[in-house]
Design a protein around this motif. Structure first.
Motif, mmCIF file in Angstrom:
data_model
loop_
_atom_site.group_PDB
_atom_site.id
_atom_site.type_symbol
_atom_site.label_atom_id
_atom_site.label_comp_id
_atom_site.label_asym_id
_atom_site.label_seq_id
_atom_site.Cartn_x
_atom_site.Cartn_y
_atom_site.Cartn_z
ATOM 1 N N UNK A 181 -19.474 30.715 0.345
ATOM 2 C CA UNK A 181 -18.640 30.444 1.435
ATOM 3 C C UNK A 181 -17.690 30.931 1.739
ATOM 4 N N UNK A 182 -17.198 31.759 3.461
ATOM 5 C CA UNK A 182 -16.778 33.430 3.347
ATOM 6 C C UNK A 182 -15.433 32.120 3.033
ATOM 7 N N UNK A 183 -14.780 30.814 4.104
ATOM 8 C CA UNK A 183 -13.612 30.668 3.177
ATOM 9 C C UNK A 183 -13.172 30.672 1.821
ATOM 10 N N UNK A 184 -13.918 31.020 0.909
ATOM 11 C CA UNK A 184 -13.440 30.730 -0.485
ATOM 12 C C UNK A 184 -13.045 32.820 -0.719
ATOM 13 N N UNK A 185 -13.399 33.348 -0.357
ATOM 14 C CA UNK A 185 -13.108 34.946 -0.637
ATOM 15 C C UNK A 185 -11.503 34.741 0.796
ATOM 16 N N UNK A 186 -11.018 34.657 1.462
ATOM 17 C CA UNK A 186 -10.093 34.030 2.007
ATOM 18 C C UNK A 186 -9.004 33.408 0.820
ATOM 19 N N UNK A 187 -9.814 32.150 0.362
ATOM 20 C CA UNK A 187 -9.014 31.615 -1.006
ATOM 21 C C UNK A 187 -8.367 32.580 -1.626
ATOM 22 N N UNK A 188 -9.493 33.813 -2.703
ATOM 23 C CA UNK A 188 -9.432 34.189 -3.371
ATOM 24 C C UNK A 188 -8.327 35.252 -3.210
ATOM 25 N N UNK A 203 -12.348 43.106 2.489
ATOM 26 C CA UNK A 203 -10.893 43.524 2.788
ATOM 27 C C UNK A 203 -9.878 42.440 3.779
ATOM 28 N N UNK A 204 -8.434 42.350 2.810
ATOM 29 C CA UNK A 204 -7.261 41.760 3.636
ATOM 30 C C UNK A 204 -7.526 41.685 4.943
ATOM 31 N N UNK A 205 -7.995 42.120 5.652
ATOM 32 C CA UNK A 205 -7.667 41.993 7.259
ATOM 33 C C UNK A 205 -9.314 41.483 7.907
ATOM 34 N N UNK A 206 -10.017 41.943 6.538
ATOM 35 C CA UNK A 206 -11.484 40.873 7.155
ATOM 36 C C UNK A 206 -10.922 39.572 6.972
#
Length: 452
Positions: free
Chosen positions: A212-219, A242-245
């Motif tokens: 899930x894309x939210x996991x990238x945000x959390x990492x 990336x951070x902005x994405x």
């Protein structure tokens, strides 16, 4: 040039169609400001202005527009300009746009692109929405472990124009498996003859493309990363987020949660652009459903009709008490929904959180009971004051526990905990508060039991 100047200048450029004037704006204004000003105009005028921009600047401004506007503008661009736009967009943004184009538009644009771009678009567009793969970019820098620091800097200089970021480079083996990561700062400070394999940080943080894309945000937030590498099922590096994405994903998820908390379905476009019919359809379901839920409050009032007739003063406090329970529940639910969304709280924490909430709600209820007891004494005397104080204490506790527990229940049922939390909790707390209030009144005031 500030935003107001951009807005005024663009209006004049649309009226005069003067490309020279736009060239001035392109040099002096930030692309985000240009996009914000363009968003106020119809798609035909937007495509007219973007047609005056250089290909690279056009793609940069285009990337700041929302996706619905991008699709509408693409419909007004000819094949050549649309192809130029695709070539200058970042890989993840053009894949998103490709997924939203019609089949005819896709058939038009793909032959105008080189084989490399076509394959890249197809690969990124194939990932399901809401997964990491759908938001990753394939524009990243890789290095071989056998390169020296000096050679690595030369390589980064060569690929920099075509990558999202060169501040982090990813070290891969011959099979494109991720084996390490190194920052540009570390390369610059290193001995020019040192090998990347010796300088890199092995076993970097990574995420699967199917997660899930939210996991990238959390990492990214947890490890304070500029970007997180993405691997596929074969442990090969396929992209980065990336951070902005990640910020864009976080913003989108926050917007979705806000709508769900208010029992509003996904609009699919901006509020200003949504039609009256769309707004009606997205809001009516939960409102009608909750109308029937509120019938329980009416049933509770009807059940205690004799109590109300004996002490009419009780009616004065009914909205105050019922709303207090709903407000306390909404507060608890808001905190819990956010905690569940960020991973701060998980399902197994329910019991411990219940104990904490019971203590906090008890203190809040006691404070509010003390505040309304004086009002009860003034309106109805000591007995009414006691009823109001006890009811306030219990209603706040019950409302808080309902508000805290409902997100856990929804999560347990594999539903989004944000779904209709505020209005649903308010309806449940209202019905419960009515019963609690009049049951306490009947007991404390020594009235005959209901139905006797």
């Amino acid at each position: 040039m500030d935003y107001f100047d951009v807005v005024v200048s663009l209006k004049g450029i649309i009226a005069t169609r003067n490309a020279a004037d736009y060239a001035v704006i392109e040099k002096r204004a930030h692309p985000a400001d240009i996009a914000g000003a363009l968003a106020q105009h119809p798609a035909r005028d937007q495509s007219l202005v973007l047609g005056m921009a250089s290909p690279a600047a056009r793609a940069e401004v285009f990337g700041y527009l929302d996706q619905d506007q991008q699709v509408r503008i693409a419909q007004h661009l000819d094949r050549r300009r649309l192809a130029e736009l695709f070539l200058n967009m970042s890989s993840d943004e053009r894949a998103d746009l490709y997924n939203r184009l019609s089949d005819d538009q896709r058939d038009t644009i793909m032959p105008a692109l080189a084989q490399v771009e076509r394959e890249d678009i197809r690969q990124l567009a194939a990932y399901p929405e809401k997964t990491v793969g759908s938001v990753m970019t394939s524009d990243y820098a890789t290095l071989s472990p056998g390169l020296t620091a000096a050679e690595a800097i030369d390589e980064l200089r060569r690929v920099a124009p075509d990558t999202e970021t060169i501040y982090q480079a990813y070290v891969i083996d011959k099979g494109r498996r991720l084996i390490g990561v190194i920052s540009l700062r570390e390369l610059i400070l290193a001995d020019p003859t040192a090998r990347i394999g010796d300088l890199m940080k092995p076993s970097p943080v990574w995420i699967s493309a199917s997660a899930p894309r939210e996991e990238a945000v959390h990492l990214i937030a947890k490890y304070d990363l500029l970007a997180v590498p993405v691997i596929n099922g074969g442990n090969m590096l396929v992209g980065i987020v990336t951070y902005d994405d990640a910020m864009d994903v976080e913003q989108a998820e926050t917007d979705t949660d806000f709508r769900k908390v208010g029992a509003v379905s996904e609009l699919g476009r901006g509020l200003k652009e949504a039609s009256i019919t769309l707004l009606y359809r997205k809001r009516v379901f939960w409102l009608v459903l909750l109308v029937f839920g509120n019938l329980f409050s009416g049933a509770g009032i009807a059940y205690f009709e004799d109590t109300i007739l004996a002490y009419v003063a009780l009616v004065f406090f009914l909205p105050l008490l019922v709303d207090s329970g709903g407000n306390a529940g909404s507060q608890s639910a808001t905190l819990m929904v956010r905690a569940l969304a960020t991973g701060d709280v998980v399902l197994k924490d329910w019991a411990s959180m219940l104990g904490r909430e019971l203590i906090v709600a008890g203190l809040l209820g006691a404070t509010m009971a003390l505040a309304v007891s004086g009002l009860g004494l003034w309106r109805g005397g000591p007995e009414i004051a006691l009823v109001v104080a006890l009811s306030m204490q219990i209603v706040v506790i019950v409302g808080s526990l309902i508000g805290m527990s409902l997100p856990f229940v929804l999560s347990r049922l594999k539903m989004d905990p944000a779904t209709a939390s505020a209005p649903l909790i308010t309806s449940i707390a209202d019905a419960t508060g009515v019963v609690i209030y009049f049951a306490i009144a009947t007991t404390v005031l020594g009235l005959p039991e209901v139905g006797s």
